[in-house]
Design a protein around this motif. Sequence first.
Motif, PDB file in Angstrom:
ATOM      1  N   ARG A   1       9.481   0.163  -1.395  1.00  0.00           N
ATOM      2  CA  ARG A   1       8.406   1.165  -0.813  1.00  0.00           C
ATOM      3  C   ARG A   1       8.085   0.745   0.740  1.00  0.00           C
ATOM      4  O   ARG A   1       7.907   1.466   1.512  1.00  0.00           O
ATOM      5  CB  ARG A   1       7.386   1.519  -1.895  1.00  0.00           C
ATOM      6  CG  ARG A   1       7.732   2.044  -3.057  1.00  0.00           C
ATOM      7  CD  ARG A   1       6.340   2.023  -3.931  1.00  0.00           C
ATOM      8  NE  ARG A   1       6.035   0.527  -4.108  1.00  0.00           N
ATOM      9  CZ  ARG A   1       4.749   0.064  -4.180  1.00  0.00           C
ATOM     10  NH1 ARG A   1       3.729   1.146  -4.222  1.00  0.00           N
ATOM     11  NH2 ARG A   1       4.408  -1.066  -4.459  1.00  0.00           N
TER      12      ARG A   1
ATOM     13  N   GLU B   1      14.675   4.232  -1.170  1.00  0.00           N
ATOM     14  CA  GLU B   1      13.760   4.803  -2.244  1.00  0.00           C
ATOM     15  C   GLU B   1      14.553   5.215  -3.132  1.00  0.00           C
ATOM     16  O   GLU B   1      14.236   4.936  -4.479  1.00  0.00           O
ATOM     17  CB  GLU B   1      13.031   5.863  -1.818  1.00  0.00           C
ATOM     18  CG  GLU B   1      11.626   5.336  -0.743  1.00  0.00           C
ATOM     19  CD  GLU B   1      11.027   6.495  -0.203  1.00  0.00           C
ATOM     20  OE1 GLU B   1       9.620   6.394   0.041  1.00  0.00           O
ATOM     21  OE2 GLU B   1      11.562   7.594  -0.023  1.00  0.00           O
TER      22      GLU B   1
ATOM     23  N   SER C   1       0.876  -0.971   0.079  1.00  0.00           N
ATOM     24  CA  SER C   1      -0.036   0.031  -0.036  1.00  0.00           C
ATOM     25  C   SER C   1       1.003   1.193   0.041  1.00  0.00           C
ATOM     26  O   SER C   1       1.962   1.171   0.586  1.00  0.00           O
ATOM     27  CB  SER C   1      -0.828   0.069   1.294  1.00  0.00           C
ATOM     28  OG  SER C   1      -1.506   1.308   1.587  1.00  0.00           O
ATOM     29  N   ASN C   2       0.512   2.412  -0.562  1.00  0.00           N
ATOM     30  CA  ASN C   2       1.009   3.644  -0.629  1.00  0.00           C
ATOM     31  C   ASN C   2       0.531   4.457   0.600  1.00  0.00           C
ATOM     32  O   ASN C   2       0.804   5.532   0.788  1.00  0.00           O
ATOM     33  CB  ASN C   2       0.947   4.421  -1.937  1.00  0.00           C
ATOM     34  CG  ASN C   2       1.755   3.702  -2.902  1.00  0.00           C
ATOM     35  OD1 ASN C   2       2.874   3.265  -2.808  1.00  0.00           O
ATOM     36  ND2 ASN C   2       1.130   3.207  -4.321  1.00  0.00           N
ATOM     37  N   ASP C   3      -0.417   4.224   1.245  1.00  0.00           N
ATOM     38  CA  ASP C   3      -0.918   4.736   2.204  1.00  0.00           C
ATOM     39  C   ASP C   3      -0.098   4.790   3.699  1.00  0.00           C
ATOM     40  O   ASP C   3      -0.125   3.715   4.246  1.00  0.00           O
ATOM     41  CB  ASP C   3      -2.477   4.352   2.549  1.00  0.00           C
ATOM     42  CG  ASP C   3      -3.100   5.154   3.656  1.00  0.00           C
ATOM     43  OD1 ASP C   3      -2.439   6.140   4.316  1.00  0.00           O
ATOM     44  OD2 ASP C   3      -4.323   4.972   3.793  1.00  0.00           O
TER      45      ASP C   3
END
Length: 250
Positions: free
Chosen positions: A167, A125, A44-46
Amino acid sequence: MTETATVVLHGFTGSAAAMAPLASRLPDPVVVLDLPGHGPGLISNDPADYTMAAAVSGVLASASDLERFALVGYSMGGRVALHIALACPDRVVALALIGARAGIDDPAERAERIAADEALASRIESEGVEWFADYWADRPLFATQRHRLSVVQRAGLRIQRLACDPRGLALSLRGMGAGAVEPIGCHLRELSMSCTLIVGEDDTKFAAIARDMAAAIPQADVCVIPDAGHATHLEAPDATAAAVIQCVSS
Protein backbone atom coordinates in the motif's frame (compact mmCIF):
# COMPACT_ATOMS: atom_id res chain seq x y z
CA MET A 1 31.76 25.01 16.61
CA THR A 2 28.87 22.64 15.92
CA GLU A 3 29.35 20.48 12.83
CA THR A 4 26.74 20.84 10.09
CA ALA A 5 24.54 17.76 9.89
CA THR A 6 23.95 15.89 6.65
CA VAL A 7 20.39 14.69 6.01
CA VAL A 8 20.17 11.67 3.68
CA LEU A 9 17.04 10.69 1.73
CA HIS A 10 16.52 7.34 -0.03
CA GLY A 11 14.86 6.48 -3.34
CA PHE A 12 11.65 4.65 -4.23
CA THR A 13 11.47 1.17 -2.60
CA GLY A 14 14.27 2.19 -0.26
CA SER A 15 14.48 3.22 3.37
CA ALA A 16 16.85 4.82 5.81
CA ALA A 17 18.55 1.44 6.18
CA ALA A 18 19.05 1.19 2.40
CA MET A 19 21.28 4.28 2.48
CA ALA A 20 23.69 2.75 5.03
CA PRO A 21 26.47 2.07 2.46
CA LEU A 22 26.67 5.83 1.88
CA ALA A 23 25.67 7.19 5.29
CA SER A 24 28.28 5.06 7.08
CA ARG A 25 31.00 6.72 5.01
CA LEU A 26 29.95 10.30 5.76
CA PRO A 27 31.29 12.27 8.73
CA ASP A 28 28.97 12.71 11.69
CA PRO A 29 26.45 14.01 12.33
CA VAL A 30 24.34 12.18 9.73
CA VAL A 31 20.54 11.94 9.82
CA VAL A 32 18.95 9.31 7.57
CA LEU A 33 15.18 9.47 7.18
CA ASP A 34 12.33 7.34 5.82
CA LEU A 35 10.07 8.98 3.24
CA PRO A 36 6.27 8.45 3.13
CA GLY A 37 5.28 4.88 2.32
CA HIS A 38 8.71 3.50 3.14
CA GLY A 39 10.47 2.11 6.19
CA PRO A 40 9.06 0.34 9.25
CA GLY A 41 6.55 3.02 10.30
CA LEU A 42 2.78 2.83 10.09
CA ILE A 43 1.26 3.19 6.62
CA SER A 44 -1.49 5.77 6.28
CA ASN A 45 -4.37 5.21 3.87
CA ASP A 46 -4.77 8.93 3.23
CA PRO A 47 -3.37 9.93 -0.20
CA ALA A 48 -2.67 13.40 1.19
CA ASP A 49 0.13 11.86 3.27
CA TYR A 50 1.99 10.87 0.10
CA THR A 51 2.28 14.20 -1.69
CA MET A 52 5.51 16.11 -2.19
CA ALA A 53 4.25 18.73 0.26
CA ALA A 54 3.76 16.03 2.90
CA ALA A 55 7.23 14.60 2.27
CA VAL A 56 8.85 18.02 2.55
CA SER A 57 6.94 18.78 5.76
CA GLY A 58 7.95 15.43 7.22
CA VAL A 59 11.64 15.93 6.53
CA LEU A 60 11.59 19.47 7.92
CA ALA A 61 9.78 18.27 11.04
CA SER A 62 12.40 15.56 11.57
CA ALA A 63 15.15 18.16 11.09
CA SER A 64 13.46 20.80 13.23
CA ASP A 65 16.35 20.88 15.71
CA LEU A 66 18.89 21.51 12.95
CA GLU A 67 19.38 25.18 12.21
CA ARG A 68 21.22 24.43 8.98
CA PHE A 69 22.02 21.17 7.21
CA ALA A 70 23.30 19.63 4.01
CA LEU A 71 20.93 17.48 1.95
CA VAL A 72 21.73 14.28 0.06
CA GLY A 73 18.99 12.64 -2.00
CA TYR A 74 18.95 9.59 -4.24
CA SER A 75 16.43 9.42 -7.12
CA MET A 76 13.00 10.09 -5.55
CA GLY A 77 14.82 11.38 -2.47
CA GLY A 78 16.66 13.76 -4.76
CA ARG A 79 13.35 15.24 -5.93
CA VAL A 80 12.34 15.74 -2.31
CA ALA A 81 15.71 17.33 -1.54
CA LEU A 82 15.29 19.78 -4.42
CA HIS A 83 11.88 20.86 -3.16
CA ILE A 84 13.26 21.34 0.37
CA ALA A 85 16.19 23.38 -0.92
CA LEU A 86 13.84 25.66 -2.83
CA ALA A 87 11.47 25.99 0.11
CA CYS A 88 14.16 26.62 2.75
CA PRO A 89 17.26 28.04 1.03
CA ASP A 90 18.48 29.64 4.26
CA ARG A 91 18.65 26.26 6.02
CA VAL A 92 20.17 24.09 3.28
CA VAL A 93 23.91 24.75 3.03
CA ALA A 94 24.69 22.22 0.30
CA LEU A 95 22.82 19.85 -1.98
CA ALA A 96 24.09 16.53 -3.35
CA LEU A 97 21.75 14.70 -5.73
CA ILE A 98 22.34 11.12 -6.89
CA GLY A 99 20.57 10.03 -10.08
CA ALA A 100 17.90 12.69 -9.63
CA ARG A 101 15.82 14.94 -11.84
CA ALA A 102 13.68 18.04 -11.34
CA GLY A 103 10.57 16.48 -12.87
CA ILE A 104 9.18 15.89 -16.33
CA ASP A 105 8.60 19.09 -18.29
CA ASP A 106 7.04 17.66 -21.43
CA PRO A 107 3.25 17.33 -20.84
CA ALA A 108 2.88 14.24 -23.05
CA GLU A 109 5.80 12.46 -21.41
CA ARG A 110 4.49 13.42 -18.01
CA ALA A 111 0.99 12.09 -18.77
CA GLU A 112 2.54 8.85 -20.03
CA ARG A 113 4.55 8.49 -16.83
CA ILE A 114 1.51 9.13 -14.63
CA ALA A 115 -0.42 6.42 -16.49
CA ALA A 116 2.49 3.99 -16.22
CA ASP A 117 2.89 4.64 -12.49
CA GLU A 118 -0.83 4.16 -11.92
CA ALA A 119 -0.72 0.85 -13.75
CA LEU A 120 2.28 -0.25 -11.69
CA ALA A 121 0.66 0.90 -8.44
CA SER A 122 -2.47 -1.13 -9.23
CA ARG A 123 -0.37 -4.17 -10.03
CA ILE A 124 1.59 -3.86 -6.79
CA GLU A 125 -1.72 -3.85 -4.92
CA SER A 126 -3.09 -6.85 -6.82
CA GLU A 127 0.03 -9.02 -7.12
CA GLY A 128 1.89 -8.11 -3.95
CA VAL A 129 5.35 -7.04 -2.95
CA GLU A 130 7.08 -10.33 -3.84
CA TRP A 131 6.12 -9.93 -7.50
CA PHE A 132 7.16 -6.30 -7.36
CA ALA A 133 10.58 -7.00 -5.81
CA ASP A 134 11.48 -9.25 -8.74
CA TYR A 135 10.00 -6.87 -11.31
CA TRP A 136 11.88 -3.86 -9.92
CA ALA A 137 15.23 -5.65 -9.76
CA ASP A 138 14.87 -6.63 -13.44
CA ARG A 139 14.38 -3.08 -14.70
CA PRO A 140 17.03 -1.94 -17.22
CA LEU A 141 17.83 1.02 -14.94
CA PHE A 142 19.42 -1.43 -12.48
CA ALA A 143 21.03 -3.81 -14.98
CA THR A 144 24.54 -2.84 -13.87
CA GLN A 145 23.84 -4.14 -10.38
CA ARG A 146 23.74 -7.70 -11.70
CA HIS A 147 27.50 -7.71 -12.26
CA ARG A 148 28.67 -4.99 -9.88
CA LEU A 149 26.91 -6.12 -6.71
CA SER A 150 27.60 -9.44 -5.06
CA VAL A 151 24.99 -12.14 -4.67
CA VAL A 152 24.78 -11.25 -0.99
CA GLN A 153 24.26 -7.57 -1.75
CA ARG A 154 21.51 -8.29 -4.29
CA ALA A 155 19.84 -10.64 -1.85
CA GLY A 156 19.95 -7.89 0.77
CA LEU A 157 18.27 -5.46 -1.63
CA ARG A 158 15.53 -7.99 -2.28
CA ILE A 159 14.96 -8.46 1.45
CA GLN A 160 14.67 -4.68 1.85
CA ARG A 161 12.07 -4.50 -0.92
CA LEU A 162 10.13 -7.44 0.48
CA ALA A 163 9.86 -5.51 3.74
CA CYS A 164 7.98 -2.72 1.97
CA ASP A 165 4.23 -2.40 2.45
CA PRO A 166 2.52 -2.69 -0.96
CA ARG A 167 0.00 0.00 0.00
CA GLY A 168 2.80 2.38 0.87
CA LEU A 169 4.59 1.75 -2.42
CA ALA A 170 1.40 2.20 -4.45
CA LEU A 171 0.43 5.40 -2.66
CA SER A 172 3.97 6.74 -2.99
CA LEU A 173 3.94 6.12 -6.75
CA ARG A 174 0.62 7.89 -7.15
CA GLY A 175 1.54 10.88 -5.02
CA MET A 176 5.29 11.29 -5.49
CA GLY A 177 6.15 9.61 -8.78
CA ALA A 178 8.18 11.57 -11.33
CA GLY A 179 5.01 12.41 -13.24
CA ALA A 180 2.81 13.14 -10.25
CA VAL A 181 5.00 15.94 -8.91
CA GLU A 182 4.95 19.31 -10.65
CA PRO A 183 8.25 19.83 -12.50
CA ILE A 184 10.49 22.47 -10.96
CA GLY A 185 13.18 22.81 -13.61
CA CYS A 186 12.20 26.43 -14.17
CA HIS A 187 13.10 27.18 -10.53
CA LEU A 188 16.57 25.64 -10.49
CA ARG A 189 18.15 29.06 -11.09
CA GLU A 190 16.83 30.06 -7.66
CA LEU A 191 19.07 27.58 -5.84
CA SER A 192 21.75 29.55 -4.02
CA MET A 193 23.70 26.76 -2.31
CA SER A 194 26.51 24.61 -3.64
CA CYS A 195 25.10 21.65 -5.56
CA THR A 196 26.71 18.48 -6.88
CA LEU A 197 24.83 16.24 -9.32
CA ILE A 198 26.20 12.70 -8.96
CA VAL A 199 25.59 10.16 -11.72
CA GLY A 200 26.99 6.81 -12.71
CA GLU A 201 29.06 6.63 -15.88
CA ASP A 202 26.77 3.91 -17.23
CA ASP A 203 23.56 5.81 -16.40
CA THR A 204 23.56 7.75 -19.68
CA LYS A 205 19.98 9.04 -19.39
CA PHE A 206 20.53 10.62 -15.98
CA ALA A 207 24.00 11.85 -16.94
CA ALA A 208 22.34 13.95 -19.65
CA ILE A 209 19.69 15.12 -17.18
CA ALA A 210 22.41 16.08 -14.69
CA ARG A 211 24.26 18.16 -17.27
CA ASP A 212 21.07 20.02 -18.18
CA MET A 213 20.27 20.67 -14.53
CA ALA A 214 23.79 21.84 -13.74
CA ALA A 215 23.57 24.38 -16.56
CA ALA A 216 20.55 25.92 -14.83
CA ILE A 217 21.84 25.93 -11.24
CA PRO A 218 24.16 28.86 -10.37
CA GLN A 219 26.62 26.86 -8.24
CA ALA A 220 26.52 23.32 -9.58
CA ASP A 221 28.84 20.71 -10.95
CA VAL A 222 28.40 17.20 -12.27
CA CYS A 223 30.34 14.32 -10.75
CA VAL A 224 30.41 11.24 -12.96
CA ILE A 225 31.23 8.08 -11.02
CA PRO A 226 33.16 5.51 -13.10
CA ASP A 227 32.01 1.90 -13.23
CA ALA A 228 28.56 2.64 -11.79
CA GLY A 229 24.96 2.82 -12.91
CA HIS A 230 21.95 4.61 -11.42
CA ALA A 231 22.52 3.74 -7.74
CA THR A 232 26.10 4.93 -7.35
CA HIS A 233 25.83 4.80 -3.57
CA LEU A 234 25.50 1.02 -3.84
CA GLU A 235 27.83 0.26 -6.74
CA ALA A 236 30.57 2.75 -5.86
CA PRO A 237 29.95 3.90 -2.28
CA ASP A 238 33.49 5.19 -1.64
CA ALA A 239 33.52 7.43 -4.71
CA THR A 240 29.98 8.59 -4.04
CA ALA A 241 30.79 9.44 -0.42
CA ALA A 242 33.88 11.36 -1.54
CA ALA A 243 31.74 13.43 -3.94
CA VAL A 244 29.18 14.13 -1.22
CA ILE A 245 31.85 15.13 1.30
CA GLN A 246 33.48 17.49 -1.19
CA CYS A 247 30.11 19.09 -1.93
CA VAL A 248 29.20 19.48 1.73
CA SER A 249 32.57 20.89 2.71
CA SER A 250 32.93 23.32 -0.19
